[in-house]
Write a protein that holds these residues in place. Sequence first.
Motif, PDB file in Angstrom:
ATOM      1  N   GLY A  70       2.156  -3.510  11.620  1.00 54.69           N
ATOM      2  CA  GLY A  70       3.330  -2.706  11.898  1.00 54.69           C
ATOM      3  C   GLY A  70       2.882  -1.594  11.203  1.00 54.69           C
ATOM      4  N   ASP A  71       2.022  -0.981  11.607  1.00 55.76           N
ATOM      5  CA  ASP A  71       1.320   0.536  11.296  1.00 55.76           C
ATOM      6  C   ASP A  71       0.426   0.996  12.390  1.00 55.76           C
ATOM      7  OD1 ASP A  71       0.746   1.679   8.138  1.00 55.76           O
ATOM      8  OD2 ASP A  71      -0.571   2.060   9.798  1.00 55.76           O
ATOM      9  N   SER A  72       0.934   2.347  12.620  1.00 56.61           N
ATOM     10  CA  SER A  72       0.097   2.736  13.823  1.00 56.61           C
ATOM     11  C   SER A  72      -1.364   2.833  13.784  1.00 56.61           C
ATOM     12  CB  SER A  72       0.661   4.007  14.151  1.00 56.61           C
ATOM     13  OG  SER A  72       0.766   4.948  13.193  1.00 56.61           O
ATOM     14  N   HIS A  73      -2.062   2.914  12.540  1.00 55.51           N
ATOM     15  CA  HIS A  73      -3.349   3.031  12.209  1.00 55.51           C
ATOM     16  C   HIS A  73      -4.237   1.892  12.310  1.00 55.51           C
ATOM     17  CE1 HIS A  73      -1.886   7.053  11.025  1.00 55.51           C
ATOM     18  NE2 HIS A  73      -2.931   7.264  11.511  1.00 55.51           N
ATOM     19  N   THR A  74      -3.314   0.617  12.723  1.00 57.70           N
ATOM     20  CA  THR A  74      -4.155  -0.578  13.033  1.00 57.70           C
ATOM     21  C   THR A  74      -5.331  -0.388  13.843  1.00 57.70           C
ATOM     22  OG1 THR A  74      -2.030  -1.534  12.611  1.00 57.70           O
ATOM     23  CG2 THR A  74      -3.729  -3.077  13.878  1.00 57.70           C
TER      24      THR A  74
ATOM     25  N   SER B 241      -6.917   7.712   1.869  1.00 56.86           N
ATOM     26  CA  SER B 241      -5.984   7.376   3.020  1.00 56.86           C
ATOM     27  C   SER B 241      -7.088   6.139   3.663  1.00 56.86           C
ATOM     28  CB  SER B 241      -5.744   8.515   3.894  1.00 56.86           C
ATOM     29  OG  SER B 241      -6.848   8.752   4.753  1.00 56.86           O
ATOM     30  N   CYS B 242      -6.504   5.616   4.684  1.00 61.75           N
ATOM     31  CA  CYS B 242      -7.191   4.765   5.265  1.00 61.75           C
ATOM     32  C   CYS B 242      -7.989   5.370   6.539  1.00 61.75           C
ATOM     33  CB  CYS B 242      -6.365   3.972   6.253  1.00 61.75           C
ATOM     34  SG  CYS B 242      -5.112   4.758   7.479  1.00 61.75           S
ATOM     35  N   THR B 243      -8.047   6.669   6.569  1.00 64.87           N
ATOM     36  CA  THR B 243      -9.240   7.244   7.298  1.00 64.87           C
ATOM     37  C   THR B 243     -10.396   7.732   6.386  1.00 64.87           C
ATOM     38  OG1 THR B 243      -7.144   8.588   8.178  1.00 64.87           O
ATOM     39  CG2 THR B 243      -9.467   9.466   8.910  1.00 64.87           C
TER      40      THR B 243
ATOM     41  N   SER C  88      -6.669  12.773   4.906  1.00 62.73           N
ATOM     42  CA  SER C  88      -6.003  11.858   5.522  1.00 62.73           C
ATOM     43  C   SER C  88      -5.947  12.011   7.043  1.00 62.73           C
ATOM     44  CB  SER C  88      -4.499  11.774   5.050  1.00 62.73           C
ATOM     45  OG  SER C  88      -4.059  13.345   5.199  1.00 62.73           O
ATOM     46  N   ASN C  89      -4.831  11.653   7.856  1.00 65.34           N
ATOM     47  CA  ASN C  89      -4.878  11.664   9.237  1.00 65.34           C
ATOM     48  C   ASN C  89      -3.748  12.232  10.128  1.00 65.34           C
ATOM     49  OD1 ASN C  89      -2.913   9.751   8.903  1.00 65.34           O
ATOM     50  ND2 ASN C  89      -4.325   8.171   8.785  1.00 65.34           N
ATOM     51  N   ARG C  90      -2.740  12.821   9.421  1.00 69.21           N
ATOM     52  CA  ARG C  90      -1.521  13.509   9.999  1.00 69.21           C
ATOM     53  C   ARG C  90      -1.054  14.688   9.377  1.00 69.21           C
ATOM     54  NH1 ARG C  90       1.337   7.997  11.609  1.00 69.21           N
ATOM     55  NH2 ARG C  90       0.278   7.932  13.588  1.00 69.21           N
TER      56      ARG C  90
ATOM     57  N   GLY D 206      -4.077   2.729  -3.116  1.00 67.09           N
ATOM     58  CA  GLY D 206      -2.861   2.944  -2.257  1.00 67.09           C
ATOM     59  C   GLY D 206      -2.970   4.180  -1.093  1.00 67.09           C
ATOM     60  N   CYS D 207      -1.720   4.235  -0.440  1.00 65.59           N
ATOM     61  CA  CYS D 207      -1.751   5.318   0.610  1.00 65.59           C
ATOM     62  C   CYS D 207      -1.432   6.666   0.040  1.00 65.59           C
ATOM     63  CB  CYS D 207      -0.681   5.171   1.566  1.00 65.59           C
ATOM     64  SG  CYS D 207      -0.939   3.627   2.385  1.00 65.59           S
ATOM     65  N   SER D 208      -0.723   6.771  -1.255  1.00 60.30           N
ATOM     66  CA  SER D 208      -0.407   8.049  -2.041  1.00 60.30           C
ATOM     67  C   SER D 208      -0.068   9.074  -1.104  1.00 60.30           C
ATOM     68  CB  SER D 208      -2.037   8.566  -2.645  1.00 60.30           C
ATOM     69  OG  SER D 208      -1.942   9.308  -3.171  1.00 60.30           O
ATOM     70  N   MET D 209      -0.719  10.136  -1.146  1.00 59.10           N
ATOM     71  CA  MET D 209      -0.217  11.296  -0.537  1.00 59.10           C
ATOM     72  C   MET D 209      -0.337  11.543   0.880  1.00 59.10           C
ATOM     73  SD  MET D 209      -0.832  15.311  -2.057  1.00 59.10           S
ATOM     74  CE  MET D 209      -0.265  15.260  -3.727  1.00 59.10           C
ATOM     75  N   CYS D 210      -0.984  10.427   1.527  1.00 56.19           N
ATOM     76  CA  CYS D 210      -1.215  10.658   2.852  1.00 56.19           C
ATOM     77  C   CYS D 210       0.231  10.692   3.693  1.00 56.19           C
ATOM     78  CB  CYS D 210      -1.927   9.309   3.496  1.00 56.19           C
ATOM     79  SG  CYS D 210      -1.919   9.214   5.225  1.00 56.19           S
ATOM     80  N   LEU D 211       1.135   9.764   3.064  1.00 54.99           N
ATOM     81  CA  LEU D 211       2.331  10.089   3.466  1.00 54.99           C
ATOM     82  C   LEU D 211       3.791  10.113   2.404  1.00 54.99           C
ATOM     83  CD1 LEU D 211       4.149   7.046   5.379  1.00 54.99           C
ATOM     84  CD2 LEU D 211       2.856   6.986   3.286  1.00 54.99           C
ATOM     85  N   ALA D 212       3.220  10.094   1.206  1.00 53.53           N
ATOM     86  CA  ALA D 212       3.938  10.123  -0.074  1.00 53.53           C
ATOM     87  C   ALA D 212       5.033   9.340   0.143  1.00 53.53           C
ATOM     88  CB  ALA D 212       4.137  11.791  -0.028  1.00 53.53           C
TER      89      ALA D 212
ATOM     90  N   ASP E 164       0.766  -1.203  -0.009  1.00 57.21           N
ATOM     91  CA  ASP E 164      -0.049   0.160  -0.083  1.00 57.21           C
ATOM     92  C   ASP E 164       0.737   1.267   0.013  1.00 57.21           C
ATOM     93  OD1 ASP E 164       0.872  -0.449   2.737  1.00 57.21           O
ATOM     94  OD2 ASP E 164      -1.005  -0.630   3.452  1.00 57.21           O
ATOM     95  N   HIS E 165       1.971   1.267   0.864  1.00 56.29           N
ATOM     96  CA  HIS E 165       2.553   2.593   0.967  1.00 56.29           C
ATOM     97  C   HIS E 165       3.163   3.117  -0.150  1.00 56.29           C
ATOM     98  CE1 HIS E 165       1.494   1.755   5.077  1.00 56.29           C
ATOM     99  NE2 HIS E 165       2.003   2.715   5.905  1.00 56.29           N
ATOM    100  N   ILE E 166       4.123   2.248  -0.733  1.00 59.41           N
ATOM    101  CA  ILE E 166       4.935   2.714  -1.901  1.00 59.41           C
ATOM    102  C   ILE E 166       4.097   2.604  -3.367  1.00 59.41           C
ATOM    103  CG2 ILE E 166       7.016   2.200  -0.540  1.00 59.41           C
ATOM    104  CD1 ILE E 166       6.010   0.050  -3.253  1.00 59.41           C
TER     105      ILE E 166
HETATM  106  S1  SF4 Z   1      -1.957   6.349   7.660  1.00 57.50           S
HETATM  107 FE1  SF4 Z   1      -1.679   7.032   5.383  1.00 57.50          FE
HETATM  108  S2  SF4 Z   1       0.273   5.922   5.094  1.00 57.50           S
HETATM  109 FE2  SF4 Z   1      -0.439   4.982   6.911  1.00 57.50          FE
HETATM  110  S3  SF4 Z   1      -1.565   3.122   6.292  1.00 57.50           S
HETATM  111 FE3  SF4 Z   1      -3.133   4.848   6.490  1.00 57.50          FE
HETATM  112  S4  SF4 Z   1      -3.276   5.842   4.291  1.00 57.50           S
HETATM  113 FE4  SF4 Z   1      -1.370   4.317   4.393  1.00 57.50          FE
END
Ligand code: SF4
Lengths: 471, 200
Positions: free
Chosen positions: A127-131, A346-348, A428-430, A406-412, A62-64
């Motif tokens: 291994g991802d804080s938004h779990t 984003s996942c949010t 997104s969330n951050r 994908g995650c795209s511009m959430c963390l680029a 997802d991220h890359i």
């Molecule tokens: S916070 Fe952003 S980078 Fe992390 S999993 Fe969710 S969409 Fe992907």
Amino acid sequence: MPKSLFEKVWDAHSVRTLANGQTQLLIGTHLIHEVTSPQAFGMLRDLGLKVAMPHRTFATVDHIVPTDQLVEPYHDPLAQAMMTELRKNCAEFGITFFDRATGKQGIVHIVGPEQGITQPGTTIACGDSHTSTHGAFGAIAFGIGTTQIRDVLATQSMALGKLKVRRINVTGRLRPGVYAKDVILHIIRVLGVNGGTGFAYEYGGEVFDRFTMEERMTVCNMSIEGGARAGYVNPDETTFAYLKGRPYSPKGAEWDAAVARWKAVASDPGCHYDDVVTIPAAEIAPTVTWGINPGQGISITESIPDPATAKAVDEKASIEEALAYMKLRPGAPIKGTKIDVAFLGSCTNGRLSDFQEVAKYMQGRKVAPGVKAIAVPGSQIVALQCEKLGLDKILAEAGFEWRAAGCSMCLAMNPDKLIGDQLCASSSNRNFKGRQGSPTGRTILMSPLMVAAAAVTGAVADAREVFHVNN
Amino acid sequence: MALEKITSITGRGVCVPGNDIDTDRIIPARFMKCVTFDGLGEFLFFDVRKNADGTDKPHPLNEARFKGATVLLSGANFGCGSSREHAPQAIQKYGFRAIVAENFAEIFFGNCTTLGIPCATAAREDIAKIAAAIEKNPALEIVVDVAKQEIRFGGQSVKAEVRAAARDALVNGRWDAIGELLDGMTAMKATAAKLPYLAA
Ligand code: SF4
């Protein structure tokens, strides 16, 4: 003794007490992705260990992943290397991988629920804080580091101290134009970005009872932004209806047995909470951030804080730092702040309902000239659902680029990045410094419809006015 | 697996002031494109240390007088944000062996402990005292005493706290849980067998 869901799940998954007093906690479901897992597999190999329960481990990418390039090799050799590594690790250890070719790929926190892998009463680690997102189903879900990923891979368990539980009631009804995203931004604003340290948040009250699963996920997703280690909602009929018929959901007689168990795992009436907070829904307005952490939020009708009126020295310093970075004027209304980029995804907020809500209002509207607007579905399945409903066309006609999942511009970490000090209205969330790919890039967090309103007007706007929201 | 018993860390310090220093700032996401943690140290705090053209920005880690410091001091809510272990890995690979802050974000704290990096919390005034002493004399030796929960520097001593579970793990050389977890595999399987969703 009545127990909370957290306690029930914790007790059922406690393997034993470790020498330092922590618990060896069984992790029922392990989700992995390409960024945080390769080093863990490396450690596993160094120790000569195997994956304990490959059938309880699920992978996605997802991220890359580029959202505008589907064929490999990717232009970015490092991204390709991470993709290849994950594929290799999954094949070697017998792990199910929702690769792009499966049509089920997407952001890990969208894929789990969509596949029915995320279930009530389970423990989940990734291994991802938004779990914490998975807590929407009444699962206890933890974001973990890479060494812990190694632990879970090798032993299907990890060492953890028990959390306290804070019940957060959101009572009454949300006003028109106020969304789940506003609820969580408001909660973080009220309780602080580290107010949740040591806690799991249990969300409840009429607002959550009425929420769809997607709305619950939006809130649970950002629990971590409030410092909580996990966040959850008790499972109910809404949860069961969502899960019914999904690929990994129990079938036939097993389904009935599962639902009975899921009902029993919900918090008992009268159970003990370490803390209880009540927030009236009527107090929540469309909320946007003005600073560099998700707790620095205000309602769309408020003005940007002035360090001069700060109560504490600390607060003054953090407002000053945030405003200097964000290049915003103290005391000015946040409404009208010019934006350069609008990001939906984003996942949010990258699920079907998010795009549906935006498309409903974007029909016949246009993105303002000079604004780059991208819409990135959270998974291939979300993309397909949207495309079947023609939402992609509505968004594209309005001027949004419709991208691959994908995650795209959430963390680029992929090619979607802010340039220079561009300001992004983001679902997104951050909003951390540099989060969206440029060291000086600026982020304002908001709900998807508020992103759409900003895209249409070219500035931070009140979606209720722009779209005449009065549902 | 015999692990080092980490009872105290002695070394020079450097203060990176500020609250809510998040993991994106500790290691920007673009440096996470890697399949090993090797070499992450040089990217620690990259965007606050370097200009776009690669030249240095003013930052404590860029000051020659603080080179070789092994104790990192900071403010409140240190390490908030993402769960990326790349952050503590970058801190460790840069050469830091202990972190002192007002408090730490949960996941970051756990990640550090697992790597054998003690995270000690201290009162803001005390951190300011240590920072002032370092400012006067960057060569000053600082002792982060994990076992005694205190920080000693230049003849002074201030209280510090290392949470019980982490302290126990560090001083007894069981900060990396893998050995103990592996010992519990039979018990893990017994627990799993009792859970219908795992028994299937
Ligand atoms: S916070 Fe952003 S980078 Fe992390 S999993 Fe969710 S969409 Fe992907």
